[in-house]
Design an enzyme around this catalytic site. Structure first.
Site, PDB file in Angstrom:
ATOM      1  N   ASP A  14       0.868  -1.169   0.000  1.00 21.11           N
ATOM      2  CA  ASP A  14       0.000   0.000   0.000  1.00 21.11           C
ATOM      3  C   ASP A  14       0.907   1.221   0.000  1.00 21.11           C
ATOM      4  OD1 ASP A  14      -2.324   1.630   0.221  1.00 21.11           O
ATOM      5  OD2 ASP A  14      -2.095   1.704   2.393  1.00 21.11           O
ATOM      6  N   TYR A  46      -0.739   8.039  -2.431  1.00 19.93           N
ATOM      7  CA  TYR A  46      -0.948   7.753  -3.840  1.00 19.93           C
ATOM      8  C   TYR A  46      -2.183   8.465  -4.382  1.00 19.93           C
ATOM      9  CZ  TYR A  46       2.355   3.749  -3.931  1.00 19.93           C
ATOM     10  OH  TYR A  46       3.464   2.945  -3.895  1.00 19.93           O
ATOM     11  N   CYS A  78      -4.461  -1.273  -1.939  1.00 17.84           N
ATOM     12  CA  CYS A  78      -4.617   0.170  -2.164  1.00 17.84           C
ATOM     13  C   CYS A  78      -5.571   0.362  -3.332  1.00 17.84           C
ATOM     14  CB  CYS A  78      -3.257   0.792  -2.482  1.00 17.84           C
ATOM     15  SG  CYS A  78      -3.306   2.533  -2.963  1.00 17.84           S
ATOM     16  N   ASN A  79      -6.660   1.091  -3.104  1.00 16.43           N
ATOM     17  CA  ASN A  79      -7.628   1.319  -4.172  1.00 16.43           C
ATOM     18  C   ASN A  79      -7.029   2.108  -5.326  1.00 16.43           C
ATOM     19  OD1 ASN A  79     -10.628   0.558  -3.180  1.00 16.43           O
ATOM     20  ND2 ASN A  79      -9.394   1.194  -1.432  1.00 16.43           N
ATOM     21  N   THR A  80      -6.233   3.125  -5.018  1.00  9.75           N
ATOM     22  CA  THR A  80      -5.650   3.966  -6.065  1.00  9.75           C
ATOM     23  C   THR A  80      -4.695   3.174  -6.936  1.00  9.75           C
ATOM     24  OG1 THR A  80      -5.870   5.927  -4.656  1.00  9.75           O
ATOM     25  CG2 THR A  80      -4.354   6.074  -6.513  1.00  9.75           C
ATOM     26  N   CYS A 192     -11.019   3.637   0.478  1.00 12.55           N
ATOM     27  CA  CYS A 192      -9.568   3.738   0.687  1.00 12.55           C
ATOM     28  C   CYS A 192      -9.254   2.893   1.903  1.00 12.55           C
ATOM     29  CB  CYS A 192      -9.156   5.191   0.912  1.00 12.55           C
ATOM     30  SG  CYS A 192      -7.420   5.411   1.426  1.00 12.55           S
TER      31      CYS A 192
END
Length: 270
Positions: A14, A46, A78-80, A192
């Site tokens: 992450d 991020y 990590c979603n991004t 997130c």
């Protein structure tokens, strides 16, 4: 004979400490597996970087985990990073199982009675084509109130409780009324992984009747399914190791606080 591959670690990364919420679920679902967690805190957050930057960091960390730790699978916690880079990483490493995270919109639709759903996420996640596609796939099933939460991941990362509460209060107020009545948001999606660690504050703000969904548990179950053929056969508890591109003391404190683990943290090689 025990498979050598089954004993390799699962890599998890992450932009910082938020992915520990996913690692916590992974350890509950897969207690006999070994994990190596990388927090790229020196390059966080991020969610406020451009896609090219996130892709470069994701590639560098993935290559490191494969070369140094010979991981048998990768979880992008990590979603991004999932939105920006997972398709590239899968193309570059076709034999490596790669599991990503995404805002739990589909479970939210199933959970919501008012069909009005709030989504808290980083600006990077909300502006991604992956998120846009996910929203489009659910068109007509619910109304989604998407809220970019600038600064919240950073506040959680640095354990700044005062700022975390202030930002949660601000963003929840921006989204509209929460509750179980018609026209109210009755389901809140945390898009997130950092935001899971603000869950207590969010619960106070939205009330006890609102569903709060994050990604840890479904990602852990998906990882078990994907790795069914090469899960560890050991009977004792698996190990966890931790590395960071930021301050080791910061990640160590988060690991102790949220996972109750005394594991030492190493510097990520430059």
């Amino acid at each position: 004979m025990r498979s050598v591959v089954s004993e390799h670690s699962i890599g998890v990364f992450d932009s910082g400490v938020g992915g520990l919420s996913v690692l916590r679920s992974l350890r509950e679902e897969l207690p006999h597996e070994n994990f190596v967690y990388v927090a790229d805190s020196g390059h966080a957050p991020y969610g406020e970087r451009d896609d090219g930057y996130v892709v470069d960091r994701s590639r560098a960390i993935t290559d490191y985990l494969i070369t140094r730790h010979r991981i048998k699978a990768l979880v992008i916690a990590c979603n991004t990073a999932t939105a920006a880079a997972i398709h590239i990483l899968r193309r570059q490493h076709p034999t490596l199982p790669i599991i990503g995270v995404e805002p739990a919109l589909k479970p939210a639709v199933a959970a919501s009675a008012t069909h009005r759903i709030g989504v808290m996420a980083t600006r990077g996640t909300l502006s991604s084509s992956k998120y846009t596609t996910l929203l489009a796939s659910l068109h007509g099933q619910a109304e989604f109130v998407s809220q970019a939460c600038d600064g919240l991941a950073h506040a959680v990362e640095h354990d700044d409780t005062t700022k975390t509460i202030a930002l949660c209060t601000h963003y929840i107020s921006q989204m509209g009324p929460f509750g179980t009545q018609s026209g109210q948001i009755d389901t809140l999606v945390l898009g997130c992984t950092h935001y899971a660690f603000a869950g207590t504050h969010l619960r106070t703000l939205v009330g006890p009747a609102v569903h709060i969904l994050n990604t840890g548990e479904p990602v852990a179950k998906r990882t078990r399914h994907v790795l069914a053929a090469c899960l560890s056969q050991r009977q004792d508890e698996g190990s966890c190791s931790f590395e960071t591109s930021g301050a080791p003391a910061q990640l160590q404190a988060a690991v102790q606080r949220w996972l109750q683990l005394p594991a030492p943290v190493r510097d990520l090689p430059k």
